[in-house]
Each structure stands twice: as C-alpha cells, then as structure tokens.
Motif scaffolding. Structure first.
Motif, short mmCIF file in Angstrom:
data_model
loop_
_atom_site.label_atom_id
_atom_site.label_comp_id
_atom_site.label_asym_id
_atom_site.label_seq_id
_atom_site.Cartn_x
_atom_site.Cartn_y
_atom_site.Cartn_z
N TYR A 83 0.74 -1.32 0.00
CA TYR A 83 -0.01 -0.08 -0.05
C TYR A 83 0.93 1.29 -0.04
O TYR A 83 2.06 1.26 0.05
CB TYR A 83 -0.95 0.00 1.12
CG TYR A 83 -0.28 0.45 2.63
CD1 TYR A 83 0.52 -0.48 3.15
CD2 TYR A 83 -0.39 1.55 3.01
CE1 TYR A 83 0.96 -0.22 4.27
CE2 TYR A 83 0.13 2.10 4.44
CZ TYR A 83 1.02 1.02 5.14
OH TYR A 83 1.36 1.18 6.26
N ARG A 120 7.94 4.02 -4.85
CA ARG A 120 8.16 3.19 -3.71
C ARG A 120 7.25 2.10 -3.73
O ARG A 120 7.25 1.00 -3.34
CB ARG A 120 7.83 3.80 -2.52
CG ARG A 120 8.24 2.94 -1.02
CD ARG A 120 7.97 3.72 0.15
NE ARG A 120 6.63 4.45 0.38
CZ ARG A 120 6.48 5.17 1.35
NH1 ARG A 120 7.43 5.57 2.38
NH2 ARG A 120 5.03 5.77 1.47
N LYS A 151 6.30 -1.92 1.91
CA LYS A 151 5.16 -1.52 2.50
C LYS A 151 4.10 -2.17 2.33
O LYS A 151 3.09 -1.98 1.64
CB LYS A 151 4.72 0.09 1.83
CG LYS A 151 3.91 1.07 2.77
CD LYS A 151 4.16 2.35 2.52
CE LYS A 151 3.21 3.37 3.18
NZ LYS A 151 3.25 3.34 4.76
N GLU A 190 12.93 2.60 13.60
CA GLU A 190 12.14 3.74 13.07
C GLU A 190 10.83 3.56 14.34
O GLU A 190 10.82 2.99 15.10
CB GLU A 190 11.60 3.63 11.66
CG GLU A 190 10.89 2.08 11.54
CD GLU A 190 10.45 2.15 9.98
OE1 GLU A 190 10.32 3.11 9.27
OE2 GLU A 190 10.33 1.01 9.67
N ALA A 212 4.96 3.53 12.99
CA ALA A 212 4.21 4.20 11.67
C ALA A 212 4.92 5.62 11.29
O ALA A 212 4.30 6.55 10.47
CB ALA A 212 2.88 4.42 11.81
N SER A 213 6.07 5.61 11.33
CA SER A 213 7.13 6.76 11.04
C SER A 213 8.33 6.47 10.95
O SER A 213 8.77 5.47 11.62
CB SER A 213 6.75 7.85 12.04
OG SER A 213 7.20 7.03 13.26
N ILE A 270 8.97 8.77 2.23
CA ILE A 270 8.82 9.91 1.44
C ILE A 270 9.01 11.11 1.96
O ILE A 270 9.88 12.10 1.67
CB ILE A 270 7.59 9.69 0.69
CG1 ILE A 270 7.18 8.48 -0.11
CG2 ILE A 270 7.46 11.05 -0.44
CD1 ILE A 270 8.50 8.05 -1.11
N THR A 271 8.39 11.14 3.54
CA THR A 271 8.51 12.52 4.22
C THR A 271 10.46 12.52 4.62
O THR A 271 10.67 13.56 4.63
CB THR A 271 7.82 12.56 5.44
OG1 THR A 271 6.45 11.78 5.02
CG2 THR A 271 7.69 13.72 5.86
N SER A 297 3.97 10.86 6.27
CA SER A 297 2.93 11.40 5.02
C SER A 297 2.02 12.31 5.75
O SER A 297 1.40 13.25 5.49
CB SER A 297 2.65 10.56 4.24
OG SER A 297 3.52 10.21 3.29
N1 PDD Z 1 2.86 5.21 7.36
N2 PDD Z 1 7.74 3.97 8.79
C1 PDD Z 1 6.58 3.14 8.70
C2 PDD Z 1 6.84 1.92 9.25
C3 PDD Z 1 5.55 3.69 8.15
O1 PDD Z 1 4.05 3.01 8.55
C4 PDD Z 1 5.46 5.04 7.58
C5 PDD Z 1 4.17 5.70 7.11
C6 PDD Z 1 6.74 5.75 7.64
C7 PDD Z 1 6.75 7.18 7.01
O2 PDD Z 1 6.50 6.97 5.63
P1 PDD Z 1 6.11 8.12 4.71
O3 PDD Z 1 6.83 9.56 5.10
O4 PDD Z 1 6.16 7.72 3.24
O5 PDD Z 1 4.58 8.41 4.98
C8 PDD Z 1 7.78 5.20 8.11
C9 PDD Z 1 1.75 5.49 6.68
C10 PDD Z 1 1.46 6.92 6.78
C11 PDD Z 1 0.52 4.69 7.35
O6 PDD Z 1 0.89 3.39 7.54
O7 PDD Z 1 -0.52 5.14 7.48
#
Ligand code: PDD
Length: 282
Positions: free
Chosen positions: A32, A51, A146, A178, A181-182, A205-206, A242
């Motif tokens: 996703y 990605r 992802k 990490e 979720a970030s 991506i952020t 994001s």
């Molecule tokens: N999650 N690491 C993990 C495990 C994540 O789930 C996410 C983002 C990120 C940050 O990635 P990005 O900057 O591309 O959003 C890092 C999304 C927002 C989610 O699962 O809802």
C-alpha cells in the motif's frame, strides 16, 4: 469522501465489494501507499509511485498500472472527493484465488484506492511536542516493503497509545530503527541522525524531503542508526510520516528529551518543511 476506486471503477464506498477469497483479506498479501494531498495536489507522487513499484517488486507482484495510469486515477479520485486536503490510500493485493500459501498463477491483482480528510497536525505537537515509548522491533526482516500486513505495527502502536504516547520507537539489535508508523530522527550536538535505507526501515517519502531540506540548508544530517543509549541522551527526537509531517518527541519513556520542549533544530526543519509544502513541490 465517499467515492472510492476499485479495479477500474469509481463508486460510492458502500457499493465497493471485494471477494472473501481475496489474498489481501485471507493472507495480508498486498502492499500500500499513503499519499498526502494539499489543495487538491498529490504531494511527492513520483516518490510514492516509485516506492509502490519497489514494494511490488519486493513481493513479486506485477504493477497493474503504469505511473501515468496511477496518476490519472488518483487525480480523478481526489477531484471526485472535492479536492482540498486529503489523505489518499491505495493498495494492491495479489488478487482472488483459492486459499493457498503459494502464489496463484494468472490472477489479476485487486487495485483499490480511497481518500479521507487529511487531519491537520495538532497545534499541541508543535508547541509542546509528543510522547513516545521505546519497544523491541518485533516486525519482520523486510520492513522496506510497505506491506498491508500490519499486525506487528498495529500492536506496537496500540501499546504506545495505552502508555499515553503518540508513537513507539523501535529498537532492533540495540539500534533505533524507526517508529511503528513513522521514520525517526535523533539530534545530537546539532547533527541529525536517521537510520540508513535498508531492510530494517521503510524508505519514507517524508524522510526523503527532510534529507533534501537538510542538505539544501547546510543542516548536518547523517544516515546512520543511533544506539539505544544515544537515543536516550538525545538533544532532540523527531518522527515523520506523510500524514503527521515532522513531529517533535519531547518525552521518551516518561523522561524529558533535552529541555523537554520542541528543539531549535526541529523548529528550523519544520519552518523549512512548511515552506517546501507551500511551494507546491510535487
Ligand atoms: N505510514 N515507517 C513506517 C513503518 C510507516 O508506516 C510510515 C508511514 C513511515 C513514513 O513513511 P512516509 O513518510 O512515506 O509516510 C515510516 C503511513 C502513513 C501509514 O501506514 O498510514
């Protein structure tokens, strides 16, 4: 934000149906993306689609669409849902097949996308910061993919919530990887550290934007993982995603981080990040 996209059609969410034999449902066999939309425009769409391709390659799934097809359908979905600020979600699963662990042959992937309101980042995070706890990184060995299989992340995030924290910062083999979720950042003596891109972290991506901003503004940044003791001694800690942008963590495991308020390096990064967004970088 009622309109969704499913396998070639736009339709109201209540009418969208997926088979109970979909491998996403039975096996969590899918990948996703979450893409922020500002003023009707997808932010960093190219990076998200790259990605997505990497995730599909990682699980040996064919991309059902070209990047221009994705772009068109996502832009149409954003428009159907009234433009403005949105959080786009898309997922691709391996498709519908009798339940079996091995990959089915000749199956069409299920492609789904929806949109929800993009919640503004709470002002409190900016003025006071947020809390985090450390937890062991219980996830698998392919965190760069992802995958929709989010049970470990969900359990970690729930533990954080129950501890009164926004995020769980994950420790693997003594190092910070990490958040649940970030992506995570640590500032030590003015240098920003974030774990390198490998199978232990999602290539956020952020995170790419943060790195680009740091480089362009002579803010020292190293793609190096920090140890748990370094994390606990950090001057500043941030997380990024994001949907939440860059959030300062001011309490870790119940103890203040640095001075216990959002630090000067975060202040600068956030100001530059807001400018970057304003400039409408796509
Ligand atoms: N999650 N690491 C993990 C495990 C994540 O789930 C996410 C983002 C990120 C940050 O990635 P990005 O900057 O591309 O959003 C890092 C999304 C927002 C989610 O699962 O809802």
């Amino acid at each position: 934000m009622d309109q969704v996209y499913l396998n070639g059609s736009f339709l109201p969410a209540q009418q969208a149906q997926v088979s109970v034999f979909d491998r996403g449902f039975l096996l969590g066999d899918g990948v996703y993306e979450v893409i922020p939309v500002y003023k009707g425009k997808c932010f960093q769409l190219t990076g998200h689609l790259e990605r997505l391709q990497a995730s599909l390659d990682g699980v040996r799934m064919k991309n059902p669409y070209s990047n221009s097809q994705w772009k068109n359908l996502l832009e149409e979905l954003v428009e159907l849902n009234g433009s403005g600020d949105q959080a786009l979600y898309l997922q691709v699963t391996r498709g519908v097949a009798p339940r079996d662990h091995v990959f089915p042959e000749g199956v069409t992937p299920t492609a789904f996308a929806m949109s929800s309101p993009l919640q503004a980042v709470p002002e409190k995070y900016k003025t006071e910061g947020a809390a985090a706890i450390t937890l062991p990184d219980i996830r698998w060995q392919n965190c760069n993919i992802k995958a929709i299989t989010l049970l470990p992340n969900s359990m970690l995030k729930q533990q954080a919530l129950e501890a009164g924290a926004l995020e769980a910062l994950l420790i693997r083999d003594g190092y910070l990887t990490e958040g649940a979720a970030s992506n995570a950042y640590v500032v030590i003596d003015g240098t920003i550290y974030t774990a390198p891109k490998d199978e232990k972290v999602l290539p956020g991506i952020t995170r790419e934007v943060v790195i680009e901003i740091a480089l362009a503004n002579n803010m020292p940044l190293l793609e190096e993982a920090v140890t748990e003791p370094q994390l606990k001694q950090a001057d500043e800690i941030w997380v990024s995603s994001s949907t939440k942008e860059v959030v300062p963590i001011t309490v870790l495991d119940g103890e203040p981080v640095g001075d216990g308020i959002p630090g000067p390096v975060w202040q600068r990064m956030d100001a530059l990040y807001q400018q970057y967004k304003q400039n409408g970088a796509v």
